[in-house]
Design an enzyme around this catalytic site. Structure first.
Site, PDB file in Angstrom:
ATOM      1  N   ASN A 176       0.853  -1.069  -0.060  1.00 25.62           N
ATOM      2  CA  ASN A 176      -0.008   0.056  -0.010  1.00 25.62           C
ATOM      3  C   ASN A 176       0.763   1.181   0.161  1.00 25.62           C
ATOM      4  O   ASN A 176       1.692   1.283   0.678  1.00 25.62           O
ATOM      5  CB  ASN A 176      -0.919   0.009   1.330  1.00 25.62           C
ATOM      6  CG  ASN A 176      -1.554   1.248   1.331  1.00 25.62           C
ATOM      7  OD1 ASN A 176      -2.623   1.371   0.676  1.00 25.62           O
ATOM      8  ND2 ASN A 176      -1.396   2.185   2.420  1.00 25.62           N
ATOM      9  N   GLU A 177       0.451   2.148  -0.932  1.00 27.45           N
ATOM     10  CA  GLU A 177       1.378   3.518  -1.145  1.00 27.45           C
ATOM     11  C   GLU A 177       2.719   3.494  -0.534  1.00 27.45           C
ATOM     12  O   GLU A 177       3.390   4.207   0.350  1.00 27.45           O
ATOM     13  CB  GLU A 177       0.354   4.656   0.014  1.00 27.45           C
ATOM     14  CG  GLU A 177      -0.924   4.657  -0.351  1.00 27.45           C
ATOM     15  CD  GLU A 177      -1.849   5.805   0.176  1.00 27.45           C
ATOM     16  OE1 GLU A 177      -0.906   6.303   1.188  1.00 27.45           O
ATOM     17  OE2 GLU A 177      -2.778   6.269  -0.183  1.00 27.45           O
ATOM     18  N   GLU A 296      -8.376   3.519  -3.687  1.00 23.90           N
ATOM     19  CA  GLU A 296      -8.778   4.440  -2.669  1.00 23.90           C
ATOM     20  C   GLU A 296      -9.294   5.665  -3.111  1.00 23.90           C
ATOM     21  O   GLU A 296      -8.451   6.369  -4.027  1.00 23.90           O
ATOM     22  CB  GLU A 296      -7.700   4.663  -1.913  1.00 23.90           C
ATOM     23  CG  GLU A 296      -7.439   3.666  -0.622  1.00 23.90           C
ATOM     24  CD  GLU A 296      -6.204   3.956   0.353  1.00 23.90           C
ATOM     25  OE1 GLU A 296      -6.078   5.298   0.755  1.00 23.90           O
ATOM     26  OE2 GLU A 296      -5.579   3.032   0.695  1.00 23.90           O
TER      27      GLU A 296
END
Ligand code: AHR
Length: 498
Positions: A176-177, A296
């Site tokens: 994630n990110e 997201e």
């Protein structure tokens, strides 16, 4: 508000399609953050909860939203999470200090409970893997736990935990990110590309059919955007199926006119990354496609607490959504349709209590303004998206100059013969007359006409006043000689389908 001319026209031809509308565009995201899991989807202390800790009132509202996939367990959380803490007998699961949101994680909800939640909702799980503190072996072990038959260590462990049959999880996020300095275990593009490539190798050895989602930039404002995306795609092109993008829209300067034109930002974001995909595909002389996963997205800026001070289920990111936010969410989903040829997955961040269309308290569930656009797109957008030709009056914005007052997307489902239009009037004070003209097959009438509208862009719902922003059902809209006439009130979102 300065406005040019006065009426809008939309021309539609059901044979002019942009792309197939992927059902996975109507996904959600659930993170161990604040009260999304605890006091949200898992609330065993509630008198309403069933034996699994699920509240029927919340489950009913989630069913109305109809998420087709749910990404889990994070988010920033996943980069410090040991999935093995969240399985097995609950009384033996460790309490942990959760560093991303500085909260206490009890681990009473984990992978098996999430799978049960997805089964109950009829939604497809999308599993996030820890690329921060986690190793590629941890990712492979999680996949073995979820997808392998019994007979080896993790398949047997799942069976010992009461789940003999493999879950068959198809969608996997490679971290994630990871471009973000805030991310636990943050990597640079080359370091991440290497790790993602090696993890993908292992994961495909376990399950060649696994669909892998590469971390793209965590936003277009990042200094490494879109170079991160180019570099990691070049390294992992043959191994991955999707590139992730994230974005949160904001109206910090209280400039509603500009905020209401956010669709142009969303389109630019997709177009930049679609160009990056095209570039890497050309460079590789590849026949393979990689698509975009907007896993997201939401409005988020109102400044609620983000740190839990080492408490369980703290109230974090409990954003209250108003009418203008709902109009931005509606446009965002129209962008999903207008870019449906390249955008195939999207997850609303998040599904309950944390930047979410639903809020819970001990007694009830509140539908926020953003509930309706999501639910309506999910219900009425199907088949292919149509290449609508739009003529619209414009208005002046500080951020983007002249912008169209009308935002529109449309769909046509050959299987049912149904068409749907999704229309936002961005004007704060003027109704917008609209003529829809069909070239080719027109619907007999637009029997379904639903609308969210109001005078106050800041109007919102609360537990005390749950009807601040509520939908209206309009009379069916007549279609005559391949034309329909509508009058869109100011600050409105309208769905017309038939
Ligand atoms: O959704 C909230 C947070 O926003 C997620 O944990 C993170 O991935 C993003 O920055």
């Amino acid at each position: 508000m300065t406005v040019s001319s006065s009426a809008a026209t939309v021309r539609l031809d059901p044979t002019r399609a942009i792309g197939d509308i992927s059902p996975l565009l109507f996904g959600g995201f659930a993170e161990h953050l604040g009260r999304c899991i605890y006091e949200g989807i898992y609330d065993p202390a509630s008198p309403q909860a069933d034996a699994r800790g699920f509240r029927p009132d919340l489950m009913a509202a989630l069913r109305e939203l109809g998420f087709t996939t749910i990404r889990y367990p994070g988010g920033n959380f996943v980069s410090g999470y040991d999935w093995k803490d969240g399985i097995g007998p609950k009384d033996r699961r460790p309490r942990r200090r959760e560093l991303a949101w500085q909260s206490i994680e009890t681990n009473q909800f984990g992978t098996d409970e999430f799978m049960e939640f997805c089964r109950e909702l009829g939604t497809e799980p999308m599993m996030g893997m820890n690329f921060g503190t986690g190793s590629i072996q941890d990712s492979a072990d999680l996949m073995e736990y979820c997808n392998a038959p019994t007979g080896t260590k993790f398949g047997d462990l799942r069976a010992a935990n009461g789940h003999k049959e493999p879950y068959g999880v198809k969608y996997w996020c490679l971290g994630n990110e990871m471009d973000g300095p805030w991310q636990i275990g943050h990597l640079n593009a080359v370091e991440y590309g290497k790790k993602a490539l090696e993890a993908a190798k292992l994961l495909h050895m376990h399950d060649p059919a696994a669909r892998l989602i590469l971390c793209g930039s965590s936003g277009p404002g990042m200094p490494t955007y879109p170079e991160w995306d180019r570099v990691t795609l070049e390294m992992c092109w043959d191994q991955v199926d999707y590139l992730a993008l994230h974005y949160y829209a904001e109206n910090r300067d209280n400039d509603t006119d500009s905020f209401l034109a956010s669709a142009s930002v969303f389109e630019r974001h997709v177009d930049d990354l679609a160009a990056t995909l095209r570039y890497v595909k050309a460079l590789k002389r590849s026949k393979k496609e990689v698509f975009l996963s907007w896993d997201e997205w939401n409005v988020w800026y109102k400044g609620d607490a983000t740190q839990g001070n080492w408490t369980e289920a703290p109230h974090l990111l409990e954003e209250v959504y108003n009418l203008e936010d709902a109009l931005v969410v509606a446009q965002w989903m129209s962008v999903f349709l207008r870019r449906s040829h390249v955008l195939k997955v999207a997850c609303l961040a998040q599904i309950v209590n944390v930047i979410a269309p639903l809020l819970t308290n001990a007694e009830s569930v509140l539908k926020q303004s953003t509930f309706w656009p999501f639910a309506w797109f999910r219900k009425y957008a199907a088949g292919v998206s149509l290449d609508a030709q739009v003529e619209s009056p414009t208005y002046e914005t500080k951020r983007y100059g002249a912008m169209p007052l009308l935002d529109v997307s449309a769909s046509y489902d050959a299987a049912t013969g149904k068409q749907a239009l999704f229309l936002v009037n961005r004007s704060r004070d003027e109704s917008l007359p609209l003529t829809v003209v069909w070239h080719g097959q027109a619907p007999a009438s637009l029997d379904t006409a639903l609308q969210l509208a109001g005078n106050d862009p800041k109007a919102a719902n609360s537990f005390e006043k749950p009807n601040g922003v509520t939908p209206r059902t309009l009379d069916a809209i007549r279609v005559e000689d391949g034309r329909a006439e509508l009058l869109l009130p100011p600050l409105s979102f309208t769905v017309a389908a038939g």
